[in-house]
Scaffold this motif. Sequence first.
Motif, PDB file in Angstrom:
ATOM      1  N   ASN A  53       0.928  -1.147   0.167  1.00 43.15           N
ATOM      2  CA  ASN A  53       0.012   0.128   0.014  1.00 43.15           C
ATOM      3  C   ASN A  53       0.834   1.095  -0.027  1.00 43.15           C
ATOM      4  O   ASN A  53       2.110   1.280   0.048  1.00 43.15           O
ATOM      5  CB  ASN A  53      -0.899   0.017   1.366  1.00 43.15           C
ATOM      6  CG  ASN A  53      -0.311  -0.165   2.483  1.00 43.15           C
ATOM      7  OD1 ASN A  53       0.427   0.724   2.889  1.00 43.15           O
ATOM      8  ND2 ASN A  53      -0.610  -1.440   3.129  1.00 43.15           N
ATOM      9  N   GLY A  54       0.343   2.337  -0.016  1.00 46.57           N
ATOM     10  CA  GLY A  54       1.022   3.788  -0.074  1.00 46.57           C
ATOM     11  C   GLY A  54       1.769   3.766   1.305  1.00 46.57           C
ATOM     12  O   GLY A  54       2.920   4.246   1.222  1.00 46.57           O
ATOM     13  N   THR A  55       1.327   3.320   2.246  1.00 47.29           N
ATOM     14  CA  THR A  55       1.885   3.624   3.805  1.00 47.29           C
ATOM     15  C   THR A  55       3.165   2.842   3.870  1.00 47.29           C
ATOM     16  O   THR A  55       4.210   3.316   4.094  1.00 47.29           O
ATOM     17  CB  THR A  55       0.819   3.248   4.777  1.00 47.29           C
ATOM     18  OG1 THR A  55      -0.257   3.877   4.473  1.00 47.29           O
ATOM     19  CG2 THR A  55       1.428   3.715   6.164  1.00 47.29           C
ATOM     20  N   THR A  79      -1.831  16.584   5.544  1.00 52.94           N
ATOM     21  CA  THR A  79      -1.813  15.531   4.812  1.00 52.94           C
ATOM     22  C   THR A  79      -2.560  14.289   5.445  1.00 52.94           C
ATOM     23  O   THR A  79      -3.039  14.621   6.580  1.00 52.94           O
ATOM     24  CB  THR A  79      -0.359  15.121   4.386  1.00 52.94           C
ATOM     25  OG1 THR A  79      -0.444  13.756   3.619  1.00 52.94           O
ATOM     26  CG2 THR A  79       0.668  14.944   5.677  1.00 52.94           C
ATOM     27  N   ASP A 153       5.866  12.108  -1.326  1.00 56.61           N
ATOM     28  CA  ASP A 153       4.607  11.304  -1.242  1.00 56.61           C
ATOM     29  C   ASP A 153       3.727  11.871  -2.407  1.00 56.61           C
ATOM     30  O   ASP A 153       3.163  12.938  -2.302  1.00 56.61           O
ATOM     31  CB  ASP A 153       4.155  11.636   0.106  1.00 56.61           C
ATOM     32  CG  ASP A 153       2.584  11.125   0.539  1.00 56.61           C
ATOM     33  OD1 ASP A 153       2.134  10.425  -0.465  1.00 56.61           O
ATOM     34  OD2 ASP A 153       2.389  10.870   1.601  1.00 56.61           O
ATOM     35  N   CYS A 155       1.348   9.880  -3.342  1.00 54.69           N
ATOM     36  CA  CYS A 155      -0.023   9.252  -3.467  1.00 54.69           C
ATOM     37  C   CYS A 155      -1.202   9.831  -3.843  1.00 54.69           C
ATOM     38  O   CYS A 155      -2.220   8.830  -4.261  1.00 54.69           O
ATOM     39  CB  CYS A 155      -0.116   8.730  -1.925  1.00 54.69           C
ATOM     40  SG  CYS A 155       0.837   7.579  -1.056  1.00 54.69           S
ATOM     41  N   GLN A 156      -1.286  11.072  -3.966  1.00 59.14           N
ATOM     42  CA  GLN A 156      -2.399  11.806  -4.757  1.00 59.14           C
ATOM     43  C   GLN A 156      -1.847  12.327  -5.988  1.00 59.14           C
ATOM     44  O   GLN A 156      -2.934  13.162  -6.571  1.00 59.14           O
ATOM     45  CB  GLN A 156      -3.065  12.805  -3.642  1.00 59.14           C
ATOM     46  CG  GLN A 156      -3.175  12.195  -2.562  1.00 59.14           C
ATOM     47  CD  GLN A 156      -4.026  13.324  -1.383  1.00 59.14           C
ATOM     48  OE1 GLN A 156      -4.287  14.462  -2.052  1.00 59.14           O
ATOM     49  NE2 GLN A 156      -4.637  12.943  -0.452  1.00 59.14           N
ATOM     50  N   SER A 177       0.151   5.536  -4.076  1.00 54.30           N
ATOM     51  CA  SER A 177      -0.732   4.474  -3.489  1.00 54.30           C
ATOM     52  C   SER A 177      -1.752   4.451  -4.450  1.00 54.30           C
ATOM     53  O   SER A 177      -2.004   5.108  -5.209  1.00 54.30           O
ATOM     54  CB  SER A 177      -1.488   5.254  -2.280  1.00 54.30           C
ATOM     55  OG  SER A 177      -2.681   4.575  -1.919  1.00 54.30           O
ATOM     56  N   LYS A 182      -7.941   6.352  -5.355  1.00 54.24           N
ATOM     57  CA  LYS A 182      -6.830   7.172  -5.939  1.00 54.24           C
ATOM     58  C   LYS A 182      -7.068   7.369  -7.253  1.00 54.24           C
ATOM     59  O   LYS A 182      -7.984   6.653  -7.778  1.00 54.24           O
ATOM     60  CB  LYS A 182      -5.470   6.685  -5.524  1.00 54.24           C
ATOM     61  CG  LYS A 182      -5.319   6.249  -4.043  1.00 54.24           C
ATOM     62  CD  LYS A 182      -5.204   7.522  -3.376  1.00 54.24           C
ATOM     63  CE  LYS A 182      -4.675   7.012  -1.825  1.00 54.24           C
ATOM     64  NZ  LYS A 182      -4.574   8.287  -0.826  1.00 54.24           N
TER      65      LYS A 182
HETATM   66  C1  LIG Z   1      -3.642   7.578   0.487  1.00 49.32           C
HETATM   67  C2  LIG Z   1      -2.472   8.232   0.926  1.00 49.32           C
HETATM   68  C3  LIG Z   1      -1.494   7.616   1.679  1.00 49.32           C
HETATM   69  C4  LIG Z   1      -1.556   6.206   2.212  1.00 49.32           C
HETATM   70  O1  LIG Z   1      -1.827   5.301   0.859  1.00 49.32           O
HETATM   71  P1  LIG Z   1      -2.278   3.926   1.427  1.00 49.32           P
HETATM   72  O2  LIG Z   1      -2.498   3.188   0.188  1.00 49.32           O
HETATM   73  O3  LIG Z   1      -4.039   3.954   1.970  1.00 49.32           O
HETATM   74  O4  LIG Z   1      -1.668   3.341   2.552  1.00 49.32           O
HETATM   75  C5  LIG Z   1      -0.173   8.475   2.103  1.00 49.32           C
HETATM   76  N1  LIG Z   1       0.000   9.826   1.982  1.00 49.32           N
HETATM   77  C6  LIG Z   1      -1.266  10.390   1.200  1.00 49.32           C
HETATM   78  C7  LIG Z   1      -0.951  11.966   0.819  1.00 49.32           C
HETATM   79  C8  LIG Z   1      -2.338   9.662   0.854  1.00 49.32           C
HETATM   80  O5  LIG Z   1      -3.398  10.437   0.007  1.00 49.32           O
END
Ligand SMILES: *Cc1c(COP(=O)(O)O)cnc(C)c1O
Length: 364
Positions: A53-55, A79, A153, A155-156, A177, A182
């Motif tokens: 996952n993103g984390t 965030t 990061d 993820c977005q 992520s 997303k």
């Molecule tokens: C979604 C997100 C994460 C975490 O991603 P997961 O896949 O839910 O673990 C981390 N940082 C940001 C900015 C996110 O939007």
Amino acid sequence: MINVACPIIGERERRLVNDVLNSRILASGKYVSQFEQSFADYCGAKFGIANANGTTSIHTALLMFGVKPGDKVITTPFTFIATANSILFCGAKPIFVDIDPKTFNIDPIKLEETLKKEKNVKAAVIVHLYGLTCNMDAIVKLKKKYKFKLVEDACQSHGAEFKNKKAGSFGNAAAFSFYATKNMMTGEGGIVLTNDAKADKYGRQIINHGREGRSTHTVLGYNFRLTNLAAAIGIAQLEQLESWIEKRIANAKKYNEAFKDLEFLQTPYIPENCRHVFHQYTVRISSKERESFMKHLADKGVGSGVYYPCVIYKQPLYKKLGYKSGLCKEAEKAAMEVASLPVHPSLLAAEVDEIIKVVKSYKK
Ligand SMILES: *Cc1c(COP(=O)(O)O)cnc(C)c1O
């Protein structure tokens, strides 16, 4: 109700998932390495390490560049909590730097003030929030001057650009992520990108029990692997990502045009040299009115969301760690004022028009 997010799953996803099911290779498999390579290529990075996952991707990226207990790591308080938690997972100390109120991203001027004050900052995790890249000219300059490791990061921000370069191609490593809501998804999933061959090799160990070769374990690793099933969905999604981003941008343009003269809200700022991919279309509205505005939308069948209603250091977990309110004034103000409207690519033209009508009818 028109929802703020809606994953798209089509024939291509079904066909590739079926292929995996028929092959009976459900865990690591050919789609995982294929997905790693295609996503890295898309972003202009050398290596991709698929992740659970993103984390776990942010956590892996920090470990890859040697973040260890006691280290100082700079980040933004505005965030998702996973950004700062990943720093805690390493036993390191998050240092929060305030945002630029126009972009909602970390403010490079305040970043430098902090770098001058705090000695020996090991790393910074910057966040390209809502689909807009940070000011990467300024941040890369600071990285060189103060010599810290930079983790994006992203993820977005799949497909977002700063001066024609993709998010995820600026730092020592970047984390994405593929969570269900997303801009592209694999259900749960993530990836770490890097151009550093040594870090890539170490990262592959971190996500696979520290394994080196067949059955030798040389470092403490985790099971952060992505499944072949998830990777198959990812390949299908990546093929469609650009067309979805174009729809998000077109929807956002319509909103910006329709809302530009409304006095009660402020539309998102788009810097000239950036490709904003609108993971969220986020407006500002006075804190006194946000609740009634969102209730008005809900009453008329339009969903909305607040990302994020509380800065990270005001969360109970972080208060217990000793962080105090008032640390980052702009982030705290933004947390009271932001609201996100549906902007995703499955919106029908009629729904976009309906959302515009409903927003404009507030206060009439
Ligand atoms: C979604 C997100 C994460 C975490 O991603 P997961 O896949 O839910 O673990 C981390 N940082 C940001 C900015 C996110 O939007």
